[in-house]
Design a protein around this motif. Structure first.
Motif, mmCIF file in Angstrom:
data_model
loop_
_atom_site.group_PDB
_atom_site.id
_atom_site.type_symbol
_atom_site.label_atom_id
_atom_site.label_comp_id
_atom_site.label_asym_id
_atom_site.label_seq_id
_atom_site.Cartn_x
_atom_site.Cartn_y
_atom_site.Cartn_z
ATOM 1 N N GLU A 125 0.382 -1.044 0.051
ATOM 2 C CA GLU A 125 0.120 -0.220 0.015
ATOM 3 C C GLU A 125 0.836 1.239 0.473
ATOM 4 O OE1 GLU A 125 -3.257 2.257 0.016
ATOM 5 O OE2 GLU A 125 -3.162 -0.116 -0.343
ATOM 6 N N GLY A 126 2.290 1.311 0.732
ATOM 7 C CA GLY A 126 2.932 2.501 0.840
ATOM 8 C C GLY A 126 4.306 2.665 -0.632
ATOM 9 N N GLY A 127 3.827 1.311 -0.950
ATOM 10 C CA GLY A 127 4.565 2.045 -2.674
ATOM 11 C C GLY A 127 6.441 1.443 -2.563
ATOM 12 N N PHE A 128 6.235 0.600 -1.179
ATOM 13 C CA PHE A 128 8.190 0.315 -1.233
ATOM 14 C C PHE A 128 8.284 -1.575 -1.059
ATOM 15 C CE2 PHE A 128 6.410 3.149 3.112
ATOM 16 C CZ PHE A 128 7.766 4.595 2.920
ATOM 17 N N ASP A 129 9.236 -0.829 -1.648
ATOM 18 C CA ASP A 129 10.033 -2.803 -2.201
ATOM 19 C C ASP A 129 10.468 -3.376 -1.609
ATOM 20 O OD1 ASP A 129 10.610 -1.864 -5.341
ATOM 21 O OD2 ASP A 129 11.301 -0.076 -3.794
ATOM 22 N N ALA A 130 10.710 -2.832 0.249
ATOM 23 C CA ALA A 130 10.635 -3.709 0.909
ATOM 24 C C ALA A 130 10.691 -3.208 2.496
ATOM 25 C CB ALA A 130 12.098 -4.148 1.101
ATOM 26 N N GLY A 131 10.823 -4.141 3.561
ATOM 27 C CA GLY A 131 10.663 -3.335 4.866
ATOM 28 C C GLY A 131 11.444 -3.582 5.323
ATOM 29 N N ILE A 132 11.837 -3.377 6.858
ATOM 30 C CA ILE A 132 12.521 -4.081 7.570
ATOM 31 C C ILE A 132 11.638 -4.416 9.468
ATOM 32 C CG2 ILE A 132 14.683 -5.012 9.358
ATOM 33 C CD1 ILE A 132 16.194 -3.258 6.995
ATOM 34 N N ARG A 133 11.076 -5.057 9.275
ATOM 35 C CA ARG A 133 10.748 -5.706 11.395
ATOM 36 C C ARG A 133 10.814 -6.489 12.085
ATOM 37 N NH1 ARG A 133 9.720 -1.008 9.268
ATOM 38 N NH2 ARG A 133 7.771 0.070 9.536
ATOM 39 N N PHE A 134 10.471 -6.350 13.369
ATOM 40 C CA PHE A 134 11.105 -7.637 13.803
ATOM 41 C C PHE A 134 10.127 -9.086 12.922
ATOM 42 C CE2 PHE A 134 11.943 -4.979 17.713
ATOM 43 C CZ PHE A 134 12.893 -5.236 17.475
ATOM 44 N N GLY A 135 10.767 -10.442 13.373
ATOM 45 C CA GLY A 135 10.538 -11.618 12.889
ATOM 46 C C GLY A 135 9.234 -11.606 12.610
ATOM 47 N N GLU A 136 8.553 -11.260 14.321
ATOM 48 C CA GLU A 136 7.300 -11.497 14.827
ATOM 49 C C GLU A 136 5.864 -10.798 13.940
ATOM 50 O OE1 GLU A 136 7.479 -10.059 19.177
ATOM 51 O OE2 GLU A 136 7.905 -12.035 19.028
ATOM 52 N N THR A 137 6.828 -9.932 13.758
ATOM 53 C CA THR A 137 5.236 -9.117 12.965
ATOM 54 C C THR A 137 5.628 -9.180 11.747
ATOM 55 O OG1 THR A 137 6.593 -6.892 12.666
ATOM 56 C CG2 THR A 137 6.082 -7.176 15.006
ATOM 57 N N VAL A 138 6.296 -9.774 10.527
ATOM 58 C CA VAL A 138 6.198 -9.837 9.515
ATOM 59 C C VAL A 138 5.086 -11.402 8.950
ATOM 60 C CG1 VAL A 138 7.642 -10.828 7.560
ATOM 61 C CG2 VAL A 138 8.447 -9.771 9.927
ATOM 62 N N GLU A 139 4.129 -10.787 7.948
ATOM 63 C CA GLU A 139 3.307 -11.061 7.496
ATOM 64 C C GLU A 139 3.992 -13.100 6.868
ATOM 65 O OE1 GLU A 139 -0.035 -11.062 7.484
ATOM 66 O OE2 GLU A 139 0.257 -8.925 8.776
ATOM 67 N N LYS A 140 3.094 -13.589 6.897
ATOM 68 C CA LYS A 140 3.385 -14.945 6.839
ATOM 69 C C LYS A 140 3.769 -15.218 5.579
ATOM 70 C CE LYS A 140 3.323 -16.613 11.020
ATOM 71 N NZ LYS A 140 4.662 -16.298 11.290
ATOM 72 N N ASP A 141 3.165 -13.976 4.050
ATOM 73 C CA ASP A 141 2.748 -15.000 2.669
ATOM 74 C C ASP A 141 4.154 -13.714 2.149
ATOM 75 O OD1 ASP A 141 2.483 -12.123 3.778
ATOM 76 O OD2 ASP A 141 0.447 -11.591 2.057
ATOM 77 N N MET A 142 4.534 -13.319 3.302
ATOM 78 C CA MET A 142 6.067 -12.335 2.394
ATOM 79 C C MET A 142 7.236 -13.433 2.324
ATOM 80 S SD MET A 142 5.621 -9.031 2.074
ATOM 81 C CE MET A 142 3.844 -7.970 1.801
ATOM 82 N N ILE A 143 8.823 -12.560 1.819
ATOM 83 C CA ILE A 143 9.402 -13.674 1.818
ATOM 84 C C ILE A 143 10.506 -12.453 2.550
ATOM 85 C CG2 ILE A 143 11.897 -14.235 -0.175
ATOM 86 C CD1 ILE A 143 9.952 -14.265 -2.000
#
Length: 298
Positions: A138-156
């Motif tokens: 939605e934000g038009g980003f190529d990637a993000g960095i967050r703590f692993g437990e907050t990353v959606e399961k459908d992401m690489i």
């Protein structure tokens, strides 16, 4: 389709995604007034109002949302096609838009990003630091960095930082005045330094685990702040117990300046992960950045 019409559609997509003429103009490298003129022309040609404008915001109309849903797959396909051509280049090129949060900016990007930029002069990196959770699509980003437990399961997700542990610590002087807590529930009888989350405004819960069961505690205390260094200073002065990252206080614990308690209740959790949507082809610039940030530790 004429080239000018394609440019106007690209402009509309940027405005609809950014919800701002100013941010869309910065993204496209043009003036906000030129962008506004392009939108008036596009709406006039189509005979449909695509954007609802107020003095404070801009958002797609129902017709604009429908056009956006049609445009997104086509523009993504074009972007992927252009990215695949970059594989023929000897060096990566292009722009990578990345969203992250303060901790990762300090511990992951500050040590590694400068060397990446020097080694890849044709790659531009745009970083937005936001301590809240961000929808990268939605934000038009190529990637993000967050703590692993907050990353959606459908992401690489790629590991870019070590797994972490939070610990409870206090000074020897503090424990001369207060008995050591034996269980997390004992913290309610202690003076604790609390951190207020900048995103939600709520207090950071002190999270523990025992016997496969999660235990969350919100202890009381004299000081509440949203500044991490101030929390650390108060804890190191003996003003109260702190809930802190283990690696940030490891030297203090080893030297005896701080004492760790409740060790059996403090679990390890996934550290920083770089994540991005699944694609048939990862753009070379993003792939190069991932390789530079990847954590090769066990």
């Amino acid at each position: 389709m004429q080239r000018s019409e394609l440019n106007d559609l690209l402009a509309f997509e940027a405005i609809a995604r950014e919800r701002s003429f100013t941010r869309a103009a910065a993204r496209l490298g043009m003036s906000a007034s030129a962008l506004s003129h392009a939108m008036r022309g596009l709406e006039a040609r189509l005979g449909v109002r695509l954007l609802a404008r107020t003095t404070r915001s801009v958002s797609p109309t129902e017709a604009g949302e429908r056009l956006l849903r049609s445009l997104t797959p086509a523009l993504t396909e074009i972007e992927n096609g252009l990215s695949s051509l970059a594989d023929w280049r000897e060096t990566p090129s292009g722009t990578v838009r990345l969203t992250t949060f303060s901790y990762a900016a300090e511990t992951i990007l500050q040590p590694k990003l400068p060397a990446f930029l020097l080694a890849n002069p044709d790659v531009n990196v745009e970083i937005d630091v936001d301590d809240g959770l961000v929808d990268i699509v939605e934000g038009g980003f190529d990637a993000g960095i967050r703590f692993g437990e907050t990353v959606e399961k459908d992401m690489i997700a790629v590991k870019v930082g070590p797994d972490l542990r939070t610990v409870v610590v206090g000074t020897p002087d503090y424990f001369e005045r207060h008995p050591r807590p034996e269980t997390p529930s004992d913290l309610r009888r202690h003076v604790c330094v609390n951190y207020r989350l900048r995103t939600s405004g709520g207090l950071l819960p002190w999270e523990f685990e025992f016997g496969g069961r999660d235990i969350n505690v919100r202890p009381g205390g004299q000081l509440i702040t949203n500044d991490g260094p101030l929390v650390a200073a108060a804890v190191r002065s003996g003003a109260g117990l702190g809930y802190m990252m283990q690696h940030e206080v490891a030297d203090d614990v080893a030297a005896g300046r701080l004492v760790q308690v409740l060790a059996d209740y403090c679990p390890v959790f996934p550290g920083c992960r770089l994540y991005h949507p699944s694609r048939r082809q990862t753009p070379p610039a993003l792939r190069a950045l991932i390789d530079a940030l990847r954590d090769h530790g066990a």
